[in-house]
Design a protein around this motif. Structure first.
Motif, mmCIF file in Angstrom:
data_model
loop_
_atom_site.group_PDB
_atom_site.id
_atom_site.type_symbol
_atom_site.label_atom_id
_atom_site.label_comp_id
_atom_site.label_asym_id
_atom_site.label_seq_id
_atom_site.Cartn_x
_atom_site.Cartn_y
_atom_site.Cartn_z
ATOM 1 N N ALA A 130 -4.010 6.400 0.179
ATOM 2 C CA ALA A 130 -3.100 5.617 1.015
ATOM 3 C C ALA A 130 -3.370 4.125 0.907
ATOM 4 O O ALA A 130 -2.452 3.308 1.065
ATOM 5 C CB ALA A 130 -3.194 6.071 2.474
ATOM 6 N N GLY A 142 0.335 3.994 1.586
ATOM 7 C CA GLY A 142 0.469 4.502 2.948
ATOM 8 C C GLY A 142 1.475 3.739 3.786
ATOM 9 O O GLY A 142 2.063 4.294 4.712
ATOM 10 N N ARG A 145 0.835 -1.193 0.000
ATOM 11 C CA ARG A 145 0.000 0.000 0.000
ATOM 12 C C ARG A 145 0.879 1.255 0.000
ATOM 13 O O ARG A 145 1.956 1.283 0.601
ATOM 14 C CB ARG A 145 -0.921 0.027 1.200
ATOM 15 C CG ARG A 145 -1.959 -1.074 1.260
ATOM 16 C CD ARG A 145 -2.860 -0.908 2.476
ATOM 17 N NE ARG A 145 -2.080 -0.936 3.711
ATOM 18 C CZ ARG A 145 -1.780 0.128 4.439
ATOM 19 N NH1 ARG A 145 -2.194 1.338 4.062
ATOM 20 N NH2 ARG A 145 -1.079 0.020 5.545
ATOM 21 N N ASN A 198 -2.687 14.097 -0.451
ATOM 22 C CA ASN A 198 -3.605 13.725 0.624
ATOM 23 C C ASN A 198 -4.967 14.407 0.493
ATOM 24 O O ASN A 198 -5.969 13.894 1.002
ATOM 25 C CB ASN A 198 -2.990 14.066 1.986
ATOM 26 C CG ASN A 198 -1.870 13.125 2.381
ATOM 27 O OD1 ASN A 198 -1.751 12.030 1.827
ATOM 28 N ND2 ASN A 198 -1.029 13.544 3.319
ATOM 29 N N VAL A 255 1.632 9.715 3.688
ATOM 30 C CA VAL A 255 0.468 9.674 2.810
ATOM 31 C C VAL A 255 -0.703 9.119 3.609
ATOM 32 O O VAL A 255 -0.723 7.937 3.969
ATOM 33 C CB VAL A 255 0.733 8.815 1.561
ATOM 34 C CG1 VAL A 255 -0.535 8.666 0.723
ATOM 35 C CG2 VAL A 255 1.839 9.444 0.727
ATOM 36 N N THR A 256 -1.678 9.971 3.892
ATOM 37 C CA THR A 256 -2.803 9.586 4.753
ATOM 38 C C THR A 256 -4.159 9.814 4.103
ATOM 39 O O THR A 256 -5.181 9.533 4.720
ATOM 40 C CB THR A 256 -2.750 10.388 6.061
ATOM 41 O OG1 THR A 256 -2.803 11.800 5.759
ATOM 42 C CG2 THR A 256 -1.475 10.081 6.835
#
Length: 553
Positions: free
Chosen positions: A127, A116, A114, A162, A122-123
């Motif tokens: 993500a 994230g 992934r 984001n 990266v949220t």
């Protein structure tokens, strides 16, 4: 930034049958070679019709054709040569994808990791997307994170990513995404142990014979004289002196090189010197096409009779365009770059496809009939429905602009895979975005307001097909006055391209008989209309019928 539109990669086994190729099992050392007389004559005819750029063709790693046509820089009169450097736009994605595949081969990441996980900062919605989703444009996040010349550092790029909205769950659909490839560049920057550019230089751009290419802005720069670019209106495009930081285009469209270097690198990639899986189909997008894990578009044999892979892209407001094709059955590479919008590299490829597939001689552009008095056409012509045409004389040739949705629909009727319904749907999506129905749309209005003052109204001005995409013209009424521009969005209402302010959609005309004109369109990719001038009126005829506009008095 220009983006690879899968539908526009209508390129086949270019120049097959007219090139002195060698057998696929032969691996002679690369050598420089001029094009043979037959091919040079054909390319010369296309150059006279407007193509300006460079061409490189190799078979089995040996160059069959290296040539330059047209002027690289009007200010100096410098000609395009095999050593001229061009921005390669979205073809850069193939290089970023190769870096990812090399990191996967080295065990630094998995294609199923992934985003994230690899980059904890990266949220946002993206993500949860995997590296594989990002490579195949199936992450659900499309579009870009800013204008090409917007200074943006790495942290700012992550923050912008984001904020992006997700149009669909990862892996359930596809949406072309510059932002996704910028995120891949951030992943490379994070997991490789070195900066994105350092990794690209050491592990992607460096071949046994030396370094190929570099970056359009900043360092390491591509070595060689740089072509100036020229836009639709003939004005110079943006130069390569942007001071950065460059994260708005990093990973998705930041690279530059000569066509010889691009062909050399492509051959190395597909003969196994760089990474595996580069040309393997990964996500089917219809009509015999698939996005690949290597950032290319794969065409199966149903399209051109043999499998090929291709990549293409423009430099957006740079004015450059590049297309490259790999024909695995012939161990052959064709790379073209152009620096003028009159006849781009992609358009030249598209114009040659039917003859190449049929095994017929390559077509040459038809010269206009000549004659007529363009100056007599100048003036404003009004339709009864409210729109108008404006004819001006530029460099001794008639140029016509359309203002108003009725005039635009007459001069630019739908063609190819786009129907009138498609164009109407696109306009509705654009107006919805600019009305603030999406976060991206609200941010776009804020950006316009910051530049021109508060936006009080947005009105549609018609939709055209240009460079393989639909573009809806709009007029934004701001504190500083009305501003005309255009927007291109995808089916998920994500902005794919925009220009504001912009001039009205226009065509340069060539005479085809007494009082009769057609668009100057040697590649046959423009609108299928004929214009007949008679006294103070012009009648425009196209697939949907005719319309007449008159000059006052």
């Amino acid at each position: 930034m220009g983006m690879l539109k899968s539908v526009r990669i209508t390129v086949a086994a270019l120049l097959i049958g007219v090139l002195p190729g060698c057998a696929a099992d032969q691996k002679p050392p690369p050598v420089m070679a001029p094009c043979d007389a037959t091919l040079d004559a054909v390319l010369g005819a296309w150059a006279r019709a407007g193509f300006s750029g460079s061409v490189a063709v190799s078979t089995g790693g040996r160059f069959d054709c290296l040539a330059g046509y047209g002027v690289a820089d009007d200010a100096t009169g410098t000609r395009n040569t095999v050593d001229t450097v061009f921005s390669i736009g979205s073809v850069s994605k193939a290089f970023t994808a190769t870096a990812i595949l090399r990191l996967a081969d080295a065990g630094k990441l998995s294609l199923d990791d992934r985003a994230g996980k690899l980059v904890p900062a990266v949220t946002g919605p993206v993500a949860e997307a995997t590296v594989r989703h990002l490579l195949l444009h199936t992450s659900g996040v499309g579009g870009s994170i800013g204008a090409d010349d917007q200074p943006l550092d790495r942290a700012g790029a992550i923050a912008a990513i984001n904020r992006l909205e997700q149009a669909f769950p990862p892996g359930t659909d596809d949406a072309y995404s510059n932002a996704g490839y910028t995120l891949l560049a951030i992943i490379i920057d994070t997991v490789s142990g070195m900066s994105y550019r350092d990794y690209m230089l050491q592990h992607v751009l460096t071949l046994p014979g030396g370094v190929v290419g570099g970056f359009w802005h900043g360092r390491p720069a591509a070595a060689g004289p740089v072509a100036a670019g020229y836009l639709d209106d003939g004005e110079p495009g943006r130069s390569n002196d942007f001071a950065g930081p460059y994260w708005t285009t990093e990973g998705s469209g930041s690279m530059a090189m000569t066509t010889k270097e691009l062909a050399t690198w492509t051959h190395a990639l597909f003969t196994g010197e760089l990474a595996g899986l580069a040309g393997e189909p990964g996500h089917t997008v219809g009509e015999g096409r698939s996005h690949t894990l290597g950032g290319w578009v794969a065409f199966d044999a149903s399209v051109y009779g043999r499998p090929i892979v291709a990549a293409a892209g423009g430099g957006g407001d740079v004015g450059h365009n590049t297309a490259v094709v790999w024909i695995p059955g012939r161990d052959q590479v064709i790379a073209l770059s152009s620096n003028r919008a009159v006849l781009t590299a992609e358009e030249l490829l598209a114009a040659t496809v039917p003859a190449l597939v049929a095994g017929e001689p390559l077509p040459v552009p038809t010269a206009p009939a000549g004659g007529g008095d363009p100056a007599a056409l100048a003036g404003k012509y009004s339709l009864e429905t409210g729109g108008s045409f404006e004819v001006t004389i530029v460099d001794g040739r008639a140029r016509i602009e359309a203002s108003g949705p009725d005039a635009v629909s007459v001069l630019f009727p739908p063609r190819g895979r786009f129907s009138a319904r498609d164009l109407r749907g696109h306009e509705q999506r654009v107006l919805g975005v600019l009305a603030g129905r999406t976060r991206e749309g609200r941010e776009e209005r804020e950006a316009v307001a910051d530049r021109f003052g508060p936006v009080t109204a947005v009105t549609g001005g018609g939709t055209v097909v240009a460079d393989g995409e639909m573009r809806t013209y709009v007029t934004m009424t701001t504190r500083d006055g009305p501003r005309l521009g255009w927007y291109a969005v995808d089916e998920h209402s994500t902005i794919e391209g925009a220009e504001l302010p912009a001039g009205p959609p226009s065509l340069t005309l060539v005479p085809v008989g007494t009082g009769r004109y057609r668009p100057d369109d040697p590649a046959g990719t423009g609108p299928e209309v004929t214009l007949e001038f008679d006294g103070g009126r012009v009648t425009v005829s196209g697939p949907a019928g005719t319309a007449t506009a008159r000059r006052p008095g």
